[in-house]
Structures are given as C-alpha cells and as structure tokens.
Design an enzyme around this catalytic site. Structure first.
Site, PDB file in Angstrom:
ATOM      1  N   ILE A 337     -11.203   1.609  -2.474  1.00 33.73           N
ATOM      2  CA  ILE A 337     -12.303   2.098  -3.307  1.00 33.73           C
ATOM      3  C   ILE A 337     -13.624   1.442  -2.904  1.00 33.73           C
ATOM      4  O   ILE A 337     -14.674   2.097  -2.878  1.00 33.73           O
ATOM      5  CB  ILE A 337     -11.992   1.853  -4.798  1.00 33.73           C
ATOM      6  CG1 ILE A 337     -10.894   2.830  -5.259  1.00 33.73           C
ATOM      7  CG2 ILE A 337     -13.236   2.003  -5.663  1.00 33.73           C
ATOM      8  CD1 ILE A 337     -10.337   2.542  -6.638  1.00 33.73           C
ATOM      9  N   GLU A 363       9.336 -17.512  -4.786  1.00 33.50           N
ATOM     10  CA  GLU A 363      10.367 -17.585  -5.835  1.00 33.50           C
ATOM     11  C   GLU A 363      11.333 -16.405  -5.778  1.00 33.50           C
ATOM     12  O   GLU A 363      11.738 -15.844  -6.788  1.00 33.50           O
ATOM     13  CB  GLU A 363       9.720 -17.707  -7.222  1.00 33.50           C
ATOM     14  CG  GLU A 363       8.993 -19.035  -7.381  1.00 33.50           C
ATOM     15  CD  GLU A 363       8.681 -19.388  -8.816  1.00 33.50           C
ATOM     16  OE1 GLU A 363       9.509 -19.110  -9.697  1.00 33.50           O
ATOM     17  OE2 GLU A 363       7.602 -19.963  -9.042  1.00 33.50           O
TER      18      GLU A 363
END
Length: 379
Positions: A337, A363
């Site tokens: 954009i 993680e």
C-alpha cells in the site's frame, strides 16, 4: 464468551500508549540500526509493572492474568516488535518457568528481581544442531557431589549476553529420553557461564539474540527447578504460555502495520483521490481487518483457557500459528500500500515487515505448530 477489554485492560493499554510515544517511538529506528538492546528502557518498563505481569504481588509482580498480559505485549509491539519480543521472553520464559516450577525459596530468591527488571532474564533450550529437535540436545549436566557441572552451548537465546539470570535446560539422562533433561537456574557471574556470539538479524534487532556458553559451569543442586529429569516436560508447558506471547506479539505487529497503512492510504492521493478509495487498496484493508480480528479472538481464547488452568496446547498453537502468519501477510500488504515509500526506512512498515517474520519461527515454527495442532486433533 465476552472478550471486550475490561477497564483495567484499557488503562494498561493507555499507559503503554503514553509511555511508548515518549520512550519508545522516538528511538525505534536508532535502536534497530545499531542493534542496541536498550536495557535502561526495560528498567523503566519494570517500574510500570510490565516485566512481572503474571508474577503475584507477594513476589513484587503485578499479579495480573493472561488477558492483561496479551494487552501488554501487543500494545508494546505496535510501537516496536523487538521491544515486545524482549518483554515477552522475559515474562513468559525465564520468569514464567521459575513461577511455574520453582519452590517457595526459589521464588522468593529470584522473582522479585525479575518482576522489577532489576535482573533481566533469559531462557535456554535451543542448541546449534537441535532447534525443533530439543530431545537430541548436547548440552549436558553431570552430578558432582552437591553440585551439577554444565557443559555445552545454547543458541538463539533472547538476552543471551546481557541477562543477569538464565533458566537453562541441560541433558542429565539419555539422548531422546523425555525424562532425561533438567532445568537449572544460572546467575550472571557464575564461573564458566558466559555470553557468546550475538546474531546479526533481519528484524527484531533491538532484542538481543545470542549464544550462552557453559564451560565446566558449577551450579548448586539448590538451583534445580522441580525434579531432576523434568526439564523437557516443564519446557513444553512453558512453551504453551510462550506461544500466547508470540501470538500477542504478532497481533501487535499486525495492528501497527495496519494502522500505518490506513493512515497513509487516507493521506496519499493519486488520480485526484485518496488511494483508500481504490478497490485494490480497500480490499487489502478489509483482509487486514478480518484476519486481525480472527487472530485476536484465537489469542484471547488461548489466554482465557490459560487463566482457567485448562489444557490449551492446541489453542495456543493455533493462536501462535495463525497470528504469526497474519502478521507477515498484513505487513506485506502494508508495504504494498505504501508502494516505493514502504520499501524505505523513512516509513514504519518496512520494519514491521522485517520484524513479523520472526514470529513464524521463534518458539516453534509454523510447521511445528501444525504438528501440535494435528496431534491434538487426532487424539
């Protein structure tokens, strides 16, 4: 189920917004360019009670729950993903492990310093050759009288060089034995414990990622968390909460990128009208809004289940998987954009774009989350 923000959550969010505008936003690119880990900032966050969010008040913490914790991490990440990541790692991994599995003496000894950020915490599971394959770890701890001797290297550790205290998982039994690993607490200054190489990263550059090296590091038996052999099982439970952290982090990054894209799309004019009026742009904004809403609901559901102490392994994995992928998509569309400006460091979306990718890796990768989700679904 009602996930409307409570008055307390709204107050927390406003406190972070006020603090972030003054203490984080002016320095975001400076810290990113220099890869500075701004320790003094975390001391200030400690004074606000944001480094011991889940720690009970009796240990110097804020005594809040996971819904408030999601608010904390996501609101900080709207300013800077790297600062959000470090807050999350300190709260949910090192501090969270001691809170969940430490005995009363250990909690009294370490939690007050962690909750106030007098000490910065680290958590060591990953090794150079054992990322997702943690049961094949090479870092070992051997009993020697009343002590344990730790030898080996941990890598990709948040605060690996700058930490004052670390929870480290080392092998005390056979390879691939889920009961063959033990969690130890190691304080800075312990002989044989040092920081190693600091990683030069694509994003999250103000959050320190480094090796932790253990060379004949002697740790007293009083520093073992829980029972000998329970380290891997403990770690998997800690990671359930940690995945909520990464989901919240992803959510904040996505919201930050979306906010920037909306603002720019209203200000930027082409063909005598704001680009937000073009269907190609407005449809991107619609996708952002929908996916962020879905990611937030998954994250809050997992947080609510964690608060109620019900099994939420699948829900945490879903939240982490979906929210992290959403953060990448939203940041990508935000850059699009902005066009050419989105590719420059003069505007915020290129940093959100770089920071977002870590959320799909740290993680537990997106692929590991799918394995967890599928395993739970097939039970």
């Amino acid at each position: 189920m009602n996930f409307e923000p409570t008055e307390e959550q709204q107050q927390i969010a406003q406190t972070i917004r006020d603090f972030g505008k003054k203490a984080i936003l002016p320095h975001v690119m400076e810290w990113d360019e220099s890869q500075e880990f701004p320790v003094s900032l975390f001391k200030e966050l400690g004074k606000l009670g944001l480094m011991g969010v889940l720690v009970p008040e009796q240990y110097g913490g804020s005594g809040l729950g996971y819904l408030e914790y999601v608010t904390v991490v996501s609101e900080i990440a709207r300013f800077c993903g790297a600062i959000g990541l470090s807050v999350a790692a300190h709260n949910s991994l090192c501090t969270g492990h001691i809170l969940q599995f430490g005995n009363e003496e250990q909690k009294q000894r370490w939690l007050p310093k962690l909750a106030t950020a007098e000490w910065i915490g680290a958590w060591g599971l990953t090794e150079p050759n054992t990322g997702s394959d943690a049961m094949n770890m090479k870092c070992v701890a051997k009993k020697d009288g009343d002590d344990w001797i730790i030898d080996g290297t941990k890598c990709w550790i948040t605060h690996g060089k700058s930490c004052d205290i670390a929870v480290v998982i080392a092998r005390t039994g056979d390879v691939r034995d889920s009961h063959g690993m033990t969690a130890f607490v190691v304080e800075k200054g312990t002989p044989g414990f040092s920081g190693g190489k600091k990683e030069n990263k694509l994003g999250m550059r103000a959050s320190e990622t480094a090796e932790m090296i253990f060379n004949n590091c002697r740790v007293p038996a009083a520093n073992v968390l829980g029972q000998v052999g329970d380290g891997f099982i403990q770690s998997m439970k800690v990671l359930d909460g940690g995945r909520i952290s990464i989901a919240a982090l992803s959510l904040g990054i996505a919201k930050g990128a979306r906010d920037a894209a909306i603002k720019y799309s209203k200000e930027r004019h082409q063909f005598d009208q704001p680009i937000s009026s073009f269907q190609g742009v407005s449809f991107k904004l619609a996708d952002m809004a929908t996916e962020i809403e879905a990611a937030e609901l998954l994250t809050l559901q997992a947080a609510d289940m964690k608060n109620r102490k019900v099994k939420m392994t699948q829900q945490a994995a879903m939240a982490k998987y979906y929210a992290s992928e959403v953060a990448v998509r939203v940041a990508n569309d935000a850059v699009q954009i902005f066009g050419g400006y989105g590719y420059t460091k003069d505007f915020p979306v290129e940093k959100f774009y770089r920071d977002a990718k870590l959320c799909t890796i740290g993680e537990g990768t997106s692929e590991i989350q799918k394995i967890v989700i599928a395993r739970e679904a097939l039970r």
